[in-house]
Write an enzyme that holds these catalytic residues in place. Sequence first.
Site, PDB file in Angstrom:
ATOM      1  N   SER A  22      88.794  58.138  79.808  1.00  0.00           N
ATOM      2  CA  SER A  22      87.988  58.794  78.970  1.00  0.00           C
ATOM      3  C   SER A  22      87.361  60.068  79.775  1.00  0.00           C
ATOM      4  O   SER A  22      86.667  60.853  79.179  1.00  0.00           O
ATOM      5  CB  SER A  22      86.825  57.871  78.517  1.00  0.00           C
ATOM      6  N   HIS A  77      90.157  56.595  72.901  1.00  0.00           N
ATOM      7  CA  HIS A  77      90.539  57.843  72.795  1.00  0.00           C
ATOM      8  C   HIS A  77      91.873  58.093  72.063  1.00  0.00           C
ATOM      9  O   HIS A  77      92.341  59.274  72.045  1.00  0.00           O
ATOM     10  CB  HIS A  77      90.222  58.460  73.757  1.00  0.00           C
ATOM     11  N   LYS A  96      85.233  57.278  67.029  1.00  0.00           N
ATOM     12  CA  LYS A  96      85.471  58.526  67.553  1.00  0.00           C
ATOM     13  C   LYS A  96      86.534  59.419  66.632  1.00  0.00           C
ATOM     14  O   LYS A  96      86.004  60.012  65.667  1.00  0.00           O
ATOM     15  CB  LYS A  96      86.137  57.984  68.871  1.00  0.00           C
TER      16      LYS A  96
HETATM   17  C1  LIG Z   1      83.367  55.227  73.929  1.00  0.00           C
HETATM   18  C2  LIG Z   1      84.308  54.154  74.716  1.00  0.00           C
HETATM   19  C3  LIG Z   1      83.811  52.864  74.335  1.00  0.00           C
HETATM   20  C4  LIG Z   1      82.729  52.325  73.677  1.00  0.00           C
HETATM   21  O1  LIG Z   1      82.651  52.522  72.404  1.00  0.00           O
HETATM   22  P1  LIG Z   1      81.422  52.520  71.492  1.00  0.00           P
HETATM   23  O2  LIG Z   1      81.686  52.224  70.018  1.00  0.00           O
HETATM   24  O3  LIG Z   1      81.116  54.154  71.612  1.00  0.00           O
HETATM   25  O4  LIG Z   1      80.320  51.674  72.050  1.00  0.00           O
HETATM   26  C5  LIG Z   1      84.637  51.816  74.898  1.00  0.00           C
HETATM   27  N1  LIG Z   1      85.518  52.061  75.873  1.00  0.00           N
HETATM   28  C6  LIG Z   1      86.119  53.448  75.889  1.00  0.00           C
HETATM   29  C7  LIG Z   1      87.400  53.829  76.855  1.00  0.00           C
HETATM   30  C8  LIG Z   1      85.179  54.271  75.266  1.00  0.00           C
HETATM   31  O5  LIG Z   1      85.516  55.590  75.656  1.00  0.00           O
END
Ligand SMILES: *Cc1c(COP(=O)(O)O)cnc(C)c1O
Length: 390
Positions: free
Chosen positions: A177, A205, A236
Amino acid sequence: MGSFAGELDNLRERGLYRWMRRVRDARKTVAHIDGKDVLLLCSNNYLGLADHPLLKEAAILAINRFGVGTGASRLVSGTTDLHCQLEERIARFKGTQRALVFNSGYAANTGIIPALVGKGDIVFCDRLNHASIVDGCLLSRARLERYPHNDMSVLRRRLEEEGGRGRSLIVSDGVFSMDGDLAPLRELVALKREFGAMLMIDDAHGAGVLGRTGRGTAEHFDVQADIDIHMGTLGKAFGSFGAYAAASEEIIDYLVNRARSFIFSTSLPPSQMAASLAALDIIESAEGEELRHRLASHWEFFRDGLRAAGFDTLKSETQIVPVVTGDPEKTMRFSAELFEAGVYVQGIRPPTVPTGGSRLRCALMACHESKDLQKVLELMENTGKRLGII
Ligand SMILES: *Cc1c(COP(=O)(O)O)cnc(C)c1O
């Protein structure tokens, strides 16, 4: 009492203090923040689906049919037809027997990992894995072995040393990330086979973005059927909210019975389930394919431009493009100057990244315009030179 204020002062002095910017209005790539319109280069709404008319319409229809909240957890009366439909669709999307929706990615990782491993077991975790994975590992009380980022020879050695006692779980981000690089999924699959470990991939992602049909990092490497637990998020690229685990019938059934963040929490509102279903429709359509192509051509153009200007973008090969400055204060100055000039790029500092790894984290969106990205490149080059970063 005074100790919190002292800690906060200490954070300020070290350039590590965090605060929130208030968004007044948002239209695709432009947001109104602190009295001005800024171009967003820090949103994970990668495909621009968060305000897509089909998602909004689906959410409104669901509100009219079910109301705004479910009023109960999934195991009580909080499982609507839409929750079930979404889980069936996600299972088909990921090519697994079943899927289970969690309330967020954070809740998924802190629910799944402690369900799968516990005392007497061992979990192997990449050093750059997301904080929610680390928290899930700590909560599990399994032994935590953190291996250097993507270092398969160290992971192999640890597996050799530690194998045989209890269950073993290897867990990795698919797309990292903060670095935007990929985990070597083929090698991870070979290792988990050799040592009889389970493999869980967090594709927050990658899902919707990577692979010919948007199924994520596992599709990109053609190892979809070899991952034991696919975890992904719906907030996302999907533009909605929530997360999922996709796995075998046996594992999902076990999670329903054991994942505490799933069991002890009110279920997501039906509107969000409907929006996620609409997002899947788009991701699996020709429109989705076109959005992915647009996004990929944006990230290649942008990353190559930054590299040509002399910036360190690490090993990024996705829509996440880091610009490493190494120093928290320099990072925040860089970010503040870009903001003044109308471009919002988030500065990332320890503890989100390792000490010395402070950076701007640029996130591209399919709905960016090439001419805007060209302007951002010029602005970043000029500002970077002025601050002595390049
Ligand atoms: C954003 C993210 C999460 C958390 O997800 P949310 O739905 O925002 O709580 C978990 N793992 C990774 C790799 C992320 O980038």
